[in-house]
Design a protein around this motif. Structure first.
Motif, PDB file in Angstrom:
ATOM      1  N   ILE A   1       4.193   2.752  18.116  1.00 60.55           N
ATOM      2  CA  ILE A   1       3.823   1.991  16.915  1.00 60.55           C
ATOM      3  C   ILE A   1       3.763   2.916  15.710  1.00 60.55           C
ATOM      4  N   ASN A   2       3.136   4.077  15.885  1.00 58.49           N
ATOM      5  CA  ASN A   2       3.022   5.033  14.781  1.00 58.49           C
ATOM      6  C   ASN A   2       4.392   5.519  14.327  1.00 58.49           C
ATOM      7  N   PHE A   3       5.287   5.777  15.291  1.00 54.66           N
ATOM      8  CA  PHE A   3       6.632   6.242  14.939  1.00 54.66           C
ATOM      9  C   PHE A   3       7.399   5.170  14.165  1.00 54.66           C
ATOM     10  N   LEU A   4       7.372   3.938  14.670  1.00 49.84           N
ATOM     11  CA  LEU A   4       8.099   2.858  13.998  1.00 49.84           C
ATOM     12  C   LEU A   4       7.551   2.621  12.598  1.00 49.84           C
ATOM     13  N   TYR A   5       6.234   2.673  12.471  1.00 50.65           N
ATOM     14  CA  TYR A   5       5.594   2.485  11.166  1.00 50.65           C
ATOM     15  C   TYR A   5       5.938   3.636  10.219  1.00 50.65           C
ATOM     16  N   SER A   6       6.144   4.827  10.776  1.00 52.08           N
ATOM     17  CA  SER A   6       6.420   6.019   9.958  1.00 52.08           C
ATOM     18  C   SER A   6       7.892   6.185   9.597  1.00 52.08           C
ATOM     19  N   VAL A   7       8.779   5.443  10.256  1.00 55.42           N
ATOM     20  CA  VAL A   7      10.224   5.634  10.069  1.00 55.42           C
ATOM     21  C   VAL A   7      10.651   5.635   8.595  1.00 55.42           C
ATOM     22  N   PRO A   8      10.194   4.696   7.749  1.00 53.19           N
ATOM     23  CA  PRO A   8      10.644   4.722   6.341  1.00 53.19           C
ATOM     24  C   PRO A   8      10.328   6.043   5.640  1.00 53.19           C
ATOM     25  N   GLN A   9       9.197   6.671   5.973  1.00 50.39           N
ATOM     26  CA  GLN A   9       8.874   7.947   5.345  1.00 50.39           C
ATOM     27  C   GLN A   9       9.549   9.113   6.060  1.00 50.39           C
ATOM     28  N   LEU A  10       9.657   9.052   7.388  1.00 49.59           N
ATOM     29  CA  LEU A  10      10.300  10.144   8.125  1.00 49.59           C
ATOM     30  C   LEU A  10      11.753  10.315   7.700  1.00 49.59           C
TER      31      LEU A  10
ATOM     32  N   MET B   1       4.542  -8.565   3.348  1.00 52.12           N
ATOM     33  CA  MET B   1       4.462  -9.863   4.007  1.00 52.12           C
ATOM     34  C   MET B   1       3.640  -9.788   5.292  1.00 52.12           C
ATOM     35  N   LEU B   2       3.766  -8.653   6.009  1.00 51.26           N
ATOM     36  CA  LEU B   2       3.040  -8.470   7.266  1.00 51.26           C
ATOM     37  C   LEU B   2       1.655  -7.858   7.066  1.00 51.26           C
ATOM     38  N   HIS B   3       1.276  -7.620   5.814  1.00 50.91           N
ATOM     39  CA  HIS B   3      -0.038  -7.024   5.475  1.00 50.91           C
ATOM     40  C   HIS B   3      -0.219  -5.655   6.126  1.00 50.91           C
ATOM     41  N   LEU B   4       0.842  -4.852   6.094  1.00 50.55           N
ATOM     42  CA  LEU B   4       0.806  -3.523   6.704  1.00 50.55           C
ATOM     43  C   LEU B   4       0.746  -2.412   5.666  1.00 50.55           C
ATOM     44  N   THR B   5       0.509  -2.762   4.417  1.00 48.42           N
ATOM     45  CA  THR B   5       0.405  -1.726   3.391  1.00 48.42           C
ATOM     46  C   THR B   5      -0.569  -2.174   2.310  1.00 48.42           C
ATOM     47  N   ASP B   6      -1.180  -1.200   1.694  1.00 52.03           N
ATOM     48  CA  ASP B   6      -2.077  -1.456   0.561  1.00 52.03           C
ATOM     49  C   ASP B   6      -1.338  -1.030  -0.706  1.00 52.03           C
ATOM     50  N   LYS B   7      -0.828  -1.976  -1.448  1.00 55.45           N
ATOM     51  CA  LYS B   7       0.072  -1.705  -2.564  1.00 55.45           C
ATOM     52  C   LYS B   7      -0.616  -1.962  -3.900  1.00 55.45           C
ATOM     53  N   VAL B   8      -0.504  -0.964  -4.801  1.00 54.82           N
ATOM     54  CA  VAL B   8      -0.981  -1.099  -6.177  1.00 54.82           C
ATOM     55  C   VAL B   8       0.216  -0.858  -7.090  1.00 54.82           C
ATOM     56  N   GLU B   9       0.501  -1.805  -7.963  1.00 59.94           N
ATOM     57  CA  GLU B   9       1.747  -1.758  -8.742  1.00 59.94           C
ATOM     58  C   GLU B   9       1.462  -1.807 -10.231  1.00 59.94           C
TER      59      GLU B   9
ATOM     60  N   ILE C   1       1.380   3.189  -2.730  1.00 59.99           N
ATOM     61  CA  ILE C   1       1.073   2.630  -1.412  1.00 59.99           C
ATOM     62  C   ILE C   1       0.471   3.714  -0.523  1.00 59.99           C
ATOM     63  N   ASN C   2      -0.154   3.273   0.554  1.00 59.97           N
ATOM     64  CA  ASN C   2      -0.697   4.227   1.519  1.00 59.97           C
ATOM     65  C   ASN C   2       0.422   4.919   2.284  1.00 59.97           C
ATOM     66  N   ASN C   3       0.179   6.170   2.682  1.00 53.29           N
ATOM     67  CA  ASN C   3       1.124   6.847   3.570  1.00 53.29           C
ATOM     68  C   ASN C   3       1.191   6.093   4.893  1.00 53.29           C
ATOM     69  N   MET C   4       2.385   6.017   5.449  1.00 52.17           N
ATOM     70  CA  MET C   4       2.635   5.119   6.571  1.00 52.17           C
ATOM     71  C   MET C   4       2.448   5.828   7.913  1.00 52.17           C
ATOM     72  N   THR C   5       1.184   5.968   8.280  1.00 52.81           N
ATOM     73  CA  THR C   5       0.815   6.450   9.605  1.00 52.81           C
ATOM     74  C   THR C   5      -0.215   5.495  10.185  1.00 52.81           C
ATOM     75  N   LEU C   6      -0.350   5.509  11.491  1.00 48.27           N
ATOM     76  CA  LEU C   6      -1.329   4.643  12.142  1.00 48.27           C
ATOM     77  C   LEU C   6      -2.748   4.982  11.676  1.00 48.27           C
ATOM     78  N   ILE C   7      -2.997   6.269  11.394  1.00 50.43           N
ATOM     79  CA  ILE C   7      -4.317   6.691  10.917  1.00 50.43           C
ATOM     80  C   ILE C   7      -4.637   6.009   9.593  1.00 50.43           C
ATOM     81  N   ASN C   8      -3.699   6.075   8.649  1.00 48.57           N
ATOM     82  CA  ASN C   8      -3.918   5.446   7.340  1.00 48.57           C
ATOM     83  C   ASN C   8      -3.963   3.923   7.436  1.00 48.57           C
ATOM     84  N   LEU C   9      -3.197   3.363   8.365  1.00 47.14           N
ATOM     85  CA  LEU C   9      -3.228   1.910   8.555  1.00 47.14           C
ATOM     86  C   LEU C   9      -4.616   1.467   9.020  1.00 47.14           C
TER      87      LEU C   9
END
Length: 395
Positions: free
Chosen positions: A275-284, A330-338, A345-353
């Motif tokens: 889960i952490n790897f898949l969530y991190s893919v856009p940043q990795l 849409m999936l509520h997996l990020t905290d976005k301020v625009e 947005i938050n860094n995409m790791t399971l810890i930050n999620l």
């Protein structure tokens, strides 16, 4: 059974030796320049780093001492000596030893990410060679719903060896990227090791007795030395384990997965890491900007951890970046301020999620929550492996 009792005794001794060696050797690591600063503490004292090499060395020495015990009878009767099993054990220990050396080199030299992918691949070669010589089975059983199209089994040939090599790369790096707070790397490894040991014990009555006995011979001393390391790495951490520990742990899990023939089950125990790897893919893959460190942000005023963040400049956004952000929102997996120019947005790791879902949390509570999630995923893995597997396979 006699061999397991001896192994348990050796492992208990290995635990106490590791627990004593770590504090006694810590000053040597600091003098050698192998130290770091805990960014999640107000106290900025030097913390020895790469201490995973200590537990890794004791683990390997314990395994070496156990060799004449497990193969003692065969040495007296050379005609019936189990050469294949002996070669498997030596190849597994050689791969782990290679990762210990290469991991320590990474901690000392701070190698680039591309080498972190290459090193496990090279270290897994002894495993793949022994697998080719002893088994060379490249067939997998097709799930029941797909058998009308693919048949009962499919032979994928050389692709199976690519899969096993990629498994070694994934196991080593998956632990490494789910890290950054006290006790997390070692804690998740302890849970995975316990899960494999429980699985081995359950399967000992089956027809794969030798394979699971081999797995126990590796996992029991590994667990003992890792528990000793966890004693010093738990909050507040007195030592950092470094990439050395992550590499040794990942390769150890890959060794038992490949040579004991239950790689799919081991992957089930890696659900949080997947889960952490898949969530991190856009940043990795730098689709979304990825800072060098994605550790949680520490607040000295509250002594709590907050999700760390990254900034996306709107004019630099590609179509893929926009699409990923839309899906995550849409999936509520990020905290976005625009604002007009940037998206924060938050860094995409399971810890930050976990931090954006739970709110600011103390470090020890966050580690405990992540460990509870690891245990929950292990329970899910056992449900998938036993009750649910009957729906997809004959047994």
């Amino acid at each position: 059974m006699f061999e397991i009792i001896i192994l348990l005794i050796l492992s208990a001794v290995a635990y106490f030796i590791t627990a004593e060696l770590i504090p006694n050797l810590s000053d040597l690591f600091i003098k050698a320049g192998l130290f770091g600063i805990d960014l999640c503490k107000t106290n900025k004292k030097k913390v020895p780093e790469a201490i995973g090499v200590v537990s890794g060395c004791v683990f390997l020495v314990t395994s070496f001492i156990f060799i004449p015990i497990v193969f003692g009878n065969g040495l007296m009767d050379t005609q019936n000596f189990p050469h294949n099993e002996f070669a498997e054990l030596l190849a597994g220990l050689l791969s782990i030893c290679c990762m210990l050396l290469l991991g320590f080199a990474d901690d000392v030299l701070d190698l680039r990410w591309r080498y972190k992918l290459l090193l496990p691949t090279m270290a897994s070669l002894p495993l793949l060679v022994v697998y080719y010589v002893n088994f060379n089975s490249t067939t997998f059983v097709v799930p029941i719903p797909l058998r009308q199209w693919l048949g009962i089994s499919v032979n994928i040939g050389f692709l199976y060896y690519i899969y096993m090599g990629m498994l070694a790369v994934f196991c080593t790096n998956a632990i490494n990227i789910l890290a950054g707070i006290n006790g997390l790397e070692v804690g998740q490894s302890v849970v995975i090791a316990l899960s494999i040991i429980i699985f081995d014990i359950i399967e000992l009555r089956g027809d794969q007795y030798k394979a699971h006995t081999f797995s126990l011979h590796i996992m029991i001393p590994y667990l003992a030395t890792t528990l000793a390391l966890l004693k010093h790495n738990w909050y507040p951490s007195k030592v950092f384990v470094g990439d050395t520990f992550c590499y040794v742990s990942g390769m150890t899990f890959a060794v038992v997965a490949i040579l004991s023939h239950f790689s799919k089950t081991v992957l089930l125990f890696f659900l949080p890491q997947i889960i952490n790897f898949l969530y991190s893919v856009p940043q990795l893959f730098h689709i979304i900007p990825c800072p060098r460190h994605r550790l949680p942000k520490y607040s000295e005023e509250t002594d709590l951890l907050h999700a760390s963040r990254t900034i996306i400049v709107k004019k630099d956004m590609t179509f893929i970046t926009k699409l990923i952000l839309q899906v995550l929102t849409m999936l509520h997996l990020t905290d976005k301020v625009e604002d007009e120019d940037c998206i924060n947005i938050n860094n995409m790791t399971l810890i930050n999620l976990f931090l954006i879902k739970l709110g600011p949390t103390s470090e020890v509570q966050l580690t405990t929550t992540l460990m509870a999630f690891q245990v929950f995923c292990t329970c899910v893995a056992f449900v998938v492996r036993y009750p649910m597997a009957s729906y997809f396979y004959d047994s």
